[in-house]
Write a protein that holds these residues in place. Sequence first.
Motif, PDB file in Angstrom:
ATOM      1  N   GLU A  54      52.777  59.193  64.815  1.00  0.00           N
ATOM      2  CA  GLU A  54      52.839  57.805  65.292  1.00  0.00           C
ATOM      3  C   GLU A  54      52.117  56.845  64.344  1.00  0.00           C
ATOM      4  N   LEU A  55      52.328  57.072  63.034  1.00  0.00           N
ATOM      5  CA  LEU A  55      51.797  56.142  62.032  1.00  0.00           C
ATOM      6  C   LEU A  55      52.854  55.069  61.823  1.00  0.00           C
ATOM      7  N   ARG A  56      52.750  54.004  62.580  1.00  0.00           N
ATOM      8  CA  ARG A  56      53.829  53.042  62.675  1.00  0.00           C
ATOM      9  C   ARG A  56      54.106  52.320  61.356  1.00  0.00           C
ATOM     10  N   SER A  57      53.061  51.916  60.662  1.00  0.00           N
ATOM     11  CA  SER A  57      53.252  51.187  59.398  1.00  0.00           C
ATOM     12  C   SER A  57      53.939  52.074  58.365  1.00  0.00           C
ATOM     13  N   LEU A  58      53.454  53.298  58.219  1.00  0.00           N
ATOM     14  CA  LEU A  58      54.048  54.220  57.251  1.00  0.00           C
ATOM     15  C   LEU A  58      55.470  54.568  57.654  1.00  0.00           C
ATOM     16  N   THR A  59      55.709  54.760  58.950  1.00  0.00           N
ATOM     17  CA  THR A  59      57.064  55.054  59.418  1.00  0.00           C
ATOM     18  C   THR A  59      58.016  53.911  59.097  1.00  0.00           C
ATOM     19  N   TRP A  60      57.550  52.679  59.285  1.00  0.00           N
ATOM     20  CA  TRP A  60      58.378  51.501  58.991  1.00  0.00           C
ATOM     21  C   TRP A  60      58.704  51.422  57.498  1.00  0.00           C
ATOM     22  N   ILE A  61      57.689  51.684  56.655  1.00  0.00           N
ATOM     23  CA  ILE A  61      57.895  51.629  55.201  1.00  0.00           C
ATOM     24  C   ILE A  61      58.886  52.699  54.755  1.00  0.00           C
ATOM     25  N   ILE A  62      58.718  53.931  55.222  1.00  0.00           N
ATOM     26  CA  ILE A  62      59.613  55.024  54.853  1.00  0.00           C
ATOM     27  C   ILE A  62      61.031  54.726  55.319  1.00  0.00           C
ATOM     28  N   GLY A  63      61.148  54.153  56.511  1.00  0.00           N
ATOM     29  CA  GLY A  63      62.472  53.809  57.020  1.00  0.00           C
ATOM     30  C   GLY A  63      63.176  52.792  56.133  1.00  0.00           C
ATOM     31  N   LYS A  64      62.433  51.785  55.675  1.00  0.00           N
ATOM     32  CA  LYS A  64      63.014  50.779  54.793  1.00  0.00           C
ATOM     33  C   LYS A  64      63.414  51.389  53.448  1.00  0.00           C
ATOM     34  N   ILE A  65      62.577  52.315  52.936  1.00  0.00           N
ATOM     35  CA  ILE A  65      62.883  52.962  51.657  1.00  0.00           C
ATOM     36  C   ILE A  65      64.163  53.786  51.760  1.00  0.00           C
ATOM     37  N   SER A  67      66.555  53.404  53.892  1.00  0.00           N
ATOM     38  CA  SER A  67      67.689  52.497  54.073  1.00  0.00           C
ATOM     39  C   SER A  67      68.163  51.942  52.740  1.00  0.00           C
ATOM     40  N   ALA A  68      67.207  51.624  51.860  1.00  0.00           N
ATOM     41  CA  ALA A  68      67.565  51.101  50.538  1.00  0.00           C
ATOM     42  C   ALA A  68      68.266  52.154  49.695  1.00  0.00           C
ATOM     43  N   PHE A  69      67.901  53.430  49.912  1.00  0.00           N
ATOM     44  CA  PHE A  69      68.494  54.499  49.114  1.00  0.00           C
ATOM     45  C   PHE A  69      69.978  54.693  49.418  1.00  0.00           C
ATOM     46  N   ILE A  70      70.445  54.189  50.561  1.00  0.00           N
ATOM     47  CA  ILE A  70      71.874  54.281  50.856  1.00  0.00           C
ATOM     48  C   ILE A  70      72.684  53.541  49.798  1.00  0.00           C
ATOM     49  N   ILE A  71      72.108  52.466  49.267  1.00  0.00           N
ATOM     50  CA  ILE A  71      72.765  51.699  48.206  1.00  0.00           C
ATOM     51  C   ILE A  71      72.406  52.247  46.829  1.00  0.00           C
ATOM     52  N   VAL A  72      71.166  52.707  46.682  1.00  0.00           N
ATOM     53  CA  VAL A  72      70.668  53.133  45.369  1.00  0.00           C
ATOM     54  C   VAL A  72      71.221  54.486  44.945  1.00  0.00           C
ATOM     55  N   VAL A  73      71.394  55.409  45.915  1.00  0.00           N
ATOM     56  CA  VAL A  73      71.806  56.785  45.598  1.00  0.00           C
ATOM     57  C   VAL A  73      73.105  56.858  44.795  1.00  0.00           C
ATOM     58  N   PRO A  74      74.176  56.142  45.184  1.00  0.00           N
ATOM     59  CA  PRO A  74      75.399  56.212  44.369  1.00  0.00           C
ATOM     60  C   PRO A  74      75.194  55.786  42.922  1.00  0.00           C
ATOM     61  N   VAL A  75      74.245  54.873  42.695  1.00  0.00           N
ATOM     62  CA  VAL A  75      73.954  54.433  41.321  1.00  0.00           C
ATOM     63  C   VAL A  75      73.184  55.508  40.569  1.00  0.00           C
ATOM     64  N   LEU A  76      72.152  56.077  41.224  1.00  0.00           N
ATOM     65  CA  LEU A  76      71.333  57.095  40.581  1.00  0.00           C
ATOM     66  C   LEU A  76      72.119  58.377  40.298  1.00  0.00           C
ATOM     67  N   PHE A  77      73.030  58.733  41.209  1.00  0.00           N
ATOM     68  CA  PHE A  77      73.764  59.986  41.103  1.00  0.00           C
ATOM     69  C   PHE A  77      75.151  59.798  40.490  1.00  0.00           C
ATOM     70  N   GLN A  78      75.376  58.676  39.844  1.00  0.00           N
ATOM     71  CA  GLN A  78      76.711  58.396  39.318  1.00  0.00           C
ATOM     72  C   GLN A  78      77.242  59.485  38.393  1.00  0.00           C
ATOM     73  N   PRO A  79      76.475  59.958  37.383  1.00  0.00           N
ATOM     74  CA  PRO A  79      77.012  61.025  36.511  1.00  0.00           C
ATOM     75  C   PRO A  79      77.340  62.300  37.277  1.00  0.00           C
ATOM     76  N   GLU A  80      76.451  62.687  38.218  1.00  0.00           N
ATOM     77  CA  GLU A  80      76.662  63.924  38.967  1.00  0.00           C
ATOM     78  C   GLU A  80      77.850  63.800  39.928  1.00  0.00           C
ATOM     79  N   LEU A  81      77.990  62.636  40.564  1.00  0.00           N
ATOM     80  CA  LEU A  81      79.130  62.428  41.457  1.00  0.00           C
ATOM     81  C   LEU A  81      80.439  62.478  40.678  1.00  0.00           C
ATOM     82  N   ARG A  82      80.443  61.879  39.489  1.00  0.00           N
ATOM     83  CA  ARG A  82      81.641  61.928  38.653  1.00  0.00           C
ATOM     84  C   ARG A  82      81.956  63.358  38.246  1.00  0.00           C
ATOM     85  N   HIS A  83      80.918  64.118  37.925  1.00  0.00           N
ATOM     86  CA  HIS A  83      81.119  65.515  37.533  1.00  0.00           C
ATOM     87  C   HIS A  83      81.694  66.326  38.686  1.00  0.00           C
ATOM     88  N   MET A  84      81.185  66.109  39.913  1.00  0.00           N
ATOM     89  CA  MET A  84      81.687  66.853  41.060  1.00  0.00           C
ATOM     90  C   MET A  84      83.140  66.504  41.356  1.00  0.00           C
TER      91      MET A  84
END
Length: 280
Positions: A54-65, A67-84
């Motif tokens: 029940e560390l609310r501040s840390l939970t909120w921060i991790i949740g936001k991070i 959520s942002a990775f939903i957009i960032v992941v396709p960019v970071l994994f672009q070479p690997e996704l293309r390879h697959m």
Amino acid sequence: MFLFDLRWQDFIDIIIVAYLIYRVLTLLCGTRAMQLLRGLMVIGLIGVIAYVLELRSLTWIIGKILSAFIIVVPVLFQPELRHMLEELGKGHIWKMQNSDDVATTLAKEVTEAFMYFQTHRIGAICLFERDTSLKDVWNTAVMLDSAITKELLMTIFWPGTPLHDGAVVMDREKIVAAECYLPLTEETDISRWYGTRHRAALGVTEMSDCIALIVSEERGEIRTAARGHFSNPLSEEQLMKICVHYFSGEGTEMNIMKRIREEIVEQWSGDGNDAKKQQR
């Protein structure tokens, strides 16, 4: 009560999903994407712990991070996704690893050819393609798509033939191309005993994760190169074991380097014992 609700289709569904996850992890293993995936898992684990405590501040921060990775992941994994997607298009994602008998047969063909080169002092260089595509290397070369046989390898590298000057690229099933011209290493701290063939092997392994086999026509030595470093000279038994490891489909970054360290007892690092700094 849940078990009674299961249908026979659910078992097939579970098996297919498990196999797809296994194949995706196999393709990612040994690549930069696996390190990023581990990082995401660590962040997720921290988020779960924060939620339980029940560390609310840390939970909120991790949740936001996350959520942002939903957009960032396709960019970071672009070479690997293309390879697959490329592997899926080729049908490779559905293929299992070579059986032990097939891997041993292919390894024997390569080993016997390279031992012939060593005995007759014939220079040769062969690249084992792994996760990183070598299309830039063989795109302007002579395409073969041929079975891996010692007779074909000996014919390619026989002095005087049109294809003997370049490198051969092969994957775990076939010889892809011959007469491939490779980029030379930009490393300046290298022994003068190494010629163009060895410098090319270093260059291509610096820009990709392939494994290079090189035969020196001057010294009659067989070496491997990976990640911009040479091994010690290989015996026939050592070369055979490394080839079997590659053709069996176990040639991931971690496993192949472990095999090389076991068989050659050589640390592939830039320290003072580095094989590429020998014979200075």
